[in-house]
Design a protein around this motif. Structure first.
Motif, PDB file in Angstrom:
ATOM      1  N   ASN A  28       0.850  -1.194   0.000  1.00  0.00           N
ATOM      2  CA  ASN A  28       0.000   0.000   0.000  1.00  0.00           C
ATOM      3  C   ASN A  28       0.889   1.249   0.000  1.00  0.00           C
ATOM      4  OD1 ASN A  28       0.815   0.573   2.695  1.00  0.00           O
ATOM      5  ND2 ASN A  28      -0.872  -0.643   3.525  1.00  0.00           N
ATOM      6  N   ALA A  29       0.288   2.413   0.023  1.00  0.00           N
ATOM      7  CA  ALA A  29       1.048   3.665  -0.084  1.00  0.00           C
ATOM      8  C   ALA A  29       2.061   3.824   1.048  1.00  0.00           C
ATOM      9  CB  ALA A  29       0.094   4.860  -0.121  1.00  0.00           C
ATOM     10  N   ALA A  30       1.685   3.478   2.266  1.00  0.00           N
ATOM     11  CA  ALA A  30       2.597   3.620   3.403  1.00  0.00           C
ATOM     12  C   ALA A  30       3.772   2.651   3.288  1.00  0.00           C
ATOM     13  CB  ALA A  30       1.844   3.400   4.719  1.00  0.00           C
ATOM     14  N   GLN A  31       3.494   1.440   2.844  1.00  0.00           N
ATOM     15  CA  GLN A  31       4.556   0.443   2.678  1.00  0.00           C
ATOM     16  C   GLN A  31       5.513   0.848   1.557  1.00  0.00           C
ATOM     17  OE1 GLN A  31       1.640  -2.662   2.230  1.00  0.00           O
ATOM     18  NE2 GLN A  31       2.184  -3.592   4.212  1.00  0.00           N
ATOM     19  N   LEU A  32       4.974   1.381   0.468  1.00  0.00           N
ATOM     20  CA  LEU A  32       5.831   1.879  -0.609  1.00  0.00           C
ATOM     21  C   LEU A  32       6.683   3.049  -0.137  1.00  0.00           C
ATOM     22  CD1 LEU A  32       3.586   1.814  -3.802  1.00  0.00           C
ATOM     23  CD2 LEU A  32       5.672   0.499  -3.389  1.00  0.00           C
ATOM     24  N   GLU A  33       6.083   3.939   0.625  1.00  0.00           N
ATOM     25  CA  GLU A  33       6.841   5.090   1.141  1.00  0.00           C
ATOM     26  C   GLU A  33       8.023   4.616   1.973  1.00  0.00           C
ATOM     27  OE1 GLU A  33       8.027   9.022   2.098  1.00  0.00           O
ATOM     28  OE2 GLU A  33       6.809   8.221   0.477  1.00  0.00           O
ATOM     29  N   MET A  34       7.806   3.612   2.810  1.00  0.00           N
ATOM     30  CA  MET A  34       8.891   3.071   3.626  1.00  0.00           C
ATOM     31  C   MET A  34      10.008   2.515   2.729  1.00  0.00           C
ATOM     32  SD  MET A  34       8.761   0.127   6.591  1.00  0.00           S
ATOM     33  CE  MET A  34       7.630   1.081   7.588  1.00  0.00           C
ATOM     34  N   ALA A  35       9.632   1.816   1.661  1.00  0.00           N
ATOM     35  CA  ALA A  35      10.613   1.239   0.747  1.00  0.00           C
ATOM     36  C   ALA A  35      11.367   2.333  -0.013  1.00  0.00           C
ATOM     37  CB  ALA A  35       9.934   0.285  -0.225  1.00  0.00           C
ATOM     38  N   PHE A  36      10.655   3.380  -0.449  1.00  0.00           N
ATOM     39  CA  PHE A  36      11.320   4.472  -1.163  1.00  0.00           C
ATOM     40  C   PHE A  36      12.261   5.241  -0.228  1.00  0.00           C
ATOM     41  CE2 PHE A  36       7.480   4.419  -4.133  1.00  0.00           C
ATOM     42  CZ  PHE A  36       8.163   3.671  -5.084  1.00  0.00           C
ATOM     43  N   GLN A  37      11.867   5.408   1.017  1.00  0.00           N
ATOM     44  CA  GLN A  37      12.756   6.063   1.991  1.00  0.00           C
ATOM     45  C   GLN A  37      14.040   5.257   2.155  1.00  0.00           C
ATOM     46  OE1 GLN A  37      12.694   8.963   3.565  1.00  0.00           O
ATOM     47  NE2 GLN A  37      10.704   9.628   2.802  1.00  0.00           N
ATOM     48  N   ALA A  38      13.912   3.928   2.218  1.00  0.00           N
ATOM     49  CA  ALA A  38      15.095   3.064   2.318  1.00  0.00           C
ATOM     50  C   ALA A  38      15.948   3.202   1.062  1.00  0.00           C
ATOM     51  CB  ALA A  38      14.679   1.611   2.524  1.00  0.00           C
ATOM     52  N   ALA A  39      15.312   3.231  -0.100  1.00  0.00           N
ATOM     53  CA  ALA A  39      16.040   3.340  -1.372  1.00  0.00           C
ATOM     54  C   ALA A  39      16.869   4.612  -1.419  1.00  0.00           C
ATOM     55  CB  ALA A  39      15.058   3.305  -2.537  1.00  0.00           C
ATOM     56  N   LEU A  40      16.313   5.699  -0.923  1.00  0.00           N
ATOM     57  CA  LEU A  40      16.984   6.996  -1.020  1.00  0.00           C
ATOM     58  C   LEU A  40      18.139   7.169  -0.036  1.00  0.00           C
ATOM     59  CD1 LEU A  40      13.870   9.229  -1.748  1.00  0.00           C
ATOM     60  CD2 LEU A  40      15.641   8.457  -3.365  1.00  0.00           C
ATOM     61  N   THR A  41      18.408   6.142   0.772  1.00  0.00           N
ATOM     62  CA  THR A  41      19.590   6.195   1.650  1.00  0.00           C
ATOM     63  C   THR A  41      20.823   5.606   0.967  1.00  0.00           C
ATOM     64  OG1 THR A  41      19.235   4.031   2.682  1.00  0.00           O
ATOM     65  CG2 THR A  41      18.127   5.938   3.706  1.00  0.00           C
ATOM     66  N   ALA A  42      20.699   5.190  -0.281  1.00  0.00           N
ATOM     67  CA  ALA A  42      21.818   4.555  -0.996  1.00  0.00           C
ATOM     68  C   ALA A  42      23.008   5.511  -1.101  1.00  0.00           C
ATOM     69  CB  ALA A  42      21.370   4.142  -2.399  1.00  0.00           C
ATOM     70  N   LEU A 125      15.583  -0.886  -1.913  1.00  0.00           N
ATOM     71  CA  LEU A 125      14.152  -0.981  -2.169  1.00  0.00           C
ATOM     72  C   LEU A 125      13.683  -2.430  -2.061  1.00  0.00           C
ATOM     73  CD1 LEU A 125      11.593   0.647  -3.435  1.00  0.00           C
ATOM     74  CD2 LEU A 125      12.316  -0.451  -5.550  1.00  0.00           C
ATOM     75  N   LEU A 126      14.400  -3.334  -2.727  1.00  0.00           N
ATOM     76  CA  LEU A 126      14.024  -4.747  -2.718  1.00  0.00           C
ATOM     77  C   LEU A 126      14.076  -5.329  -1.307  1.00  0.00           C
ATOM     78  CD1 LEU A 126      15.927  -6.042  -5.894  1.00  0.00           C
ATOM     79  CD2 LEU A 126      13.545  -5.267  -5.723  1.00  0.00           C
ATOM     80  N   LEU A 127      15.110  -4.977  -0.559  1.00  0.00           N
ATOM     81  CA  LEU A 127      15.241  -5.508   0.803  1.00  0.00           C
ATOM     82  C   LEU A 127      14.149  -4.975   1.722  1.00  0.00           C
ATOM     83  CD1 LEU A 127      19.116  -5.435   1.228  1.00  0.00           C
ATOM     84  CD2 LEU A 127      17.653  -7.463   1.023  1.00  0.00           C
ATOM     85  N   SER A 128      13.789  -3.697   1.546  1.00  0.00           N
ATOM     86  CA  SER A 128      12.715  -3.129   2.358  1.00  0.00           C
ATOM     87  C   SER A 128      11.381  -3.791   2.029  1.00  0.00           C
ATOM     88  CB  SER A 128      12.618  -1.616   2.135  1.00  0.00           C
ATOM     89  OG  SER A 128      11.521  -1.087   2.858  1.00  0.00           O
ATOM     90  N   LEU A 129      11.107  -3.977   0.741  1.00  0.00           N
ATOM     91  CA  LEU A 129       9.866  -4.643   0.360  1.00  0.00           C
ATOM     92  C   LEU A 129       9.814  -6.062   0.912  1.00  0.00           C
ATOM     93  CD1 LEU A 129       9.610  -3.407  -3.328  1.00  0.00           C
ATOM     94  CD2 LEU A 129       8.046  -2.803  -1.449  1.00  0.00           C
ATOM     95  N   GLN A 130      10.936  -6.766   0.846  1.00  0.00           N
ATOM     96  CA  GLN A 130      10.977  -8.131   1.364  1.00  0.00           C
ATOM     97  C   GLN A 130      10.760  -8.159   2.872  1.00  0.00           C
ATOM     98  OE1 GLN A 130      13.692 -11.331  -0.007  1.00  0.00           O
ATOM     99  NE2 GLN A 130      14.642 -10.976   1.984  1.00  0.00           N
ATOM    100  N   ALA A 131      11.388  -7.221   3.586  1.00  0.00           N
ATOM    101  CA  ALA A 131      11.223  -7.167   5.039  1.00  0.00           C
ATOM    102  C   ALA A 131       9.763  -6.915   5.415  1.00  0.00           C
ATOM    103  CB  ALA A 131      12.123  -6.084   5.626  1.00  0.00           C
ATOM    104  N   GLN A 132       9.016  -6.298   4.505  1.00  0.00           N
ATOM    105  CA  GLN A 132       7.600  -6.020   4.752  1.00  0.00           C
ATOM    106  C   GLN A 132       6.692  -7.150   4.272  1.00  0.00           C
ATOM    107  OE1 GLN A 132       6.336  -1.794   4.062  1.00  0.00           O
ATOM    108  NE2 GLN A 132       8.362  -1.640   3.112  1.00  0.00           N
ATOM    109  N   GLY A 133       7.302  -8.242   3.756  1.00  0.00           N
ATOM    110  CA  GLY A 133       6.523  -9.413   3.378  1.00  0.00           C
ATOM    111  C   GLY A 133       6.191  -9.524   1.899  1.00  0.00           C
ATOM    112  N   PHE A 134       6.819  -8.689   1.059  1.00  0.00           N
ATOM    113  CA  PHE A 134       6.535  -8.726  -0.372  1.00  0.00           C
ATOM    114  C   PHE A 134       7.683  -9.372  -1.135  1.00  0.00           C
ATOM    115  CE2 PHE A 134       4.154  -5.206   1.437  1.00  0.00           C
ATOM    116  CZ  PHE A 134       2.865  -5.596   1.079  1.00  0.00           C
ATOM    117  N   ALA A 135       7.405  -9.751  -2.372  1.00  0.00           N
ATOM    118  CA  ALA A 135       8.404 -10.353  -3.240  1.00  0.00           C
ATOM    119  C   ALA A 135       8.527  -9.485  -4.487  1.00  0.00           C
ATOM    120  CB  ALA A 135       8.001 -11.773  -3.612  1.00  0.00           C
ATOM    121  N   SER A 136       9.623  -9.695  -5.228  1.00  0.00           N
ATOM    122  CA  SER A 136       9.861  -8.826  -6.383  1.00  0.00           C
ATOM    123  C   SER A 136      10.720  -9.527  -7.431  1.00  0.00           C
ATOM    124  CB  SER A 136      10.546  -7.534  -5.927  1.00  0.00           C
ATOM    125  OG  SER A 136      11.788  -7.835  -5.319  1.00  0.00           O
TER     126      SER A 136
END
Length: 194
Positions: A28-42, A125-136
């Protein structure tokens, strides 16, 4: 003994793998936001922030499939079956994330560093999504080179579409990744004493 938080982080990294068959739910939007925040720490030399994301979800996948079909034809594909196959690619997952590298001219930050920064952002991004229970699944293919696709997405022709990330829930349980021996991949440099 490994700290439990460290163990969780390493377990998430070791379990990451591409999953080709993805179903609902998508983040959902909140879960994506968390993943994008993680991505932007690269890592990002001089904080140029070359990485951008474009989300394609729900009914927009059909229009995006049509665009992919146009783009592959613009690249010279004439096989109708191949064009039709590409048109259905967006339905491999409930949500897609296009990853773009907007190269910035900078005397101290070469293009390859900016591309690597985007790669690191994708991994976060991929690791954050996975930690939240999603696959990619991270895909690309010839279509990402299409000037037509870039133009229709509002990008410059010299921008790089660094991949299309397919995101959802794994349709079946994926077996654990085999342990890797680092022996063939890691060496220690030493000054020659002779």
């Amino acid at each position: 003994m490994m700290d439990s938080n460290l163990q969780i982080v390493h377990q998430n990294i070791h379990q990451r793998q591409s999953v080709g068959h993805l179903i609902e739910p998508a983040p959902n939007a909140a879960q994506l936001e968390m993943a994008f925040q993680a991505a932007l720490t690269a890592p990002d030399h001089h904080r140029l922030k070359p990485t951008r994301f474009i989300v394609v979800a729900g009914e927009q996948r059909q229009a995006f499939g049509e665009l992919l079909a146009q783009a592959i034809q613009d690249l010279g594909e004439v096989d109708a079956a191949q064009v039709e196959r590409v048109k259905h690619h967006p339905f491999r997952a409930p949500l897609l994330i296009l990853v773009v590298t907007k190269i910035v001219e900078h005397q101290k930050v070469p293009e390859f560093e900016q591309i690597l920064s985007t790669g690191a952002a994708v991994q976060n991004l991929l690791l954050s999504l996975q930690a939240q229970g999603f696959a990619s699944m991270w895909r690309s293919g010839a279509v990402v080179e299409s000037a037509l696709l870039k133009t229709k997405l509002g990008l410059n022709v010299h921008d790089l579409i660094s991949g299309i990330i397919y995101v959802g829930t794994a349709a079946k349980v994926i077996g654990p990744r085999a342990e890797q021996s680092t022996h063939d991949y890691v060496s220690t440099w030493q000054v020659d004493q002779s």
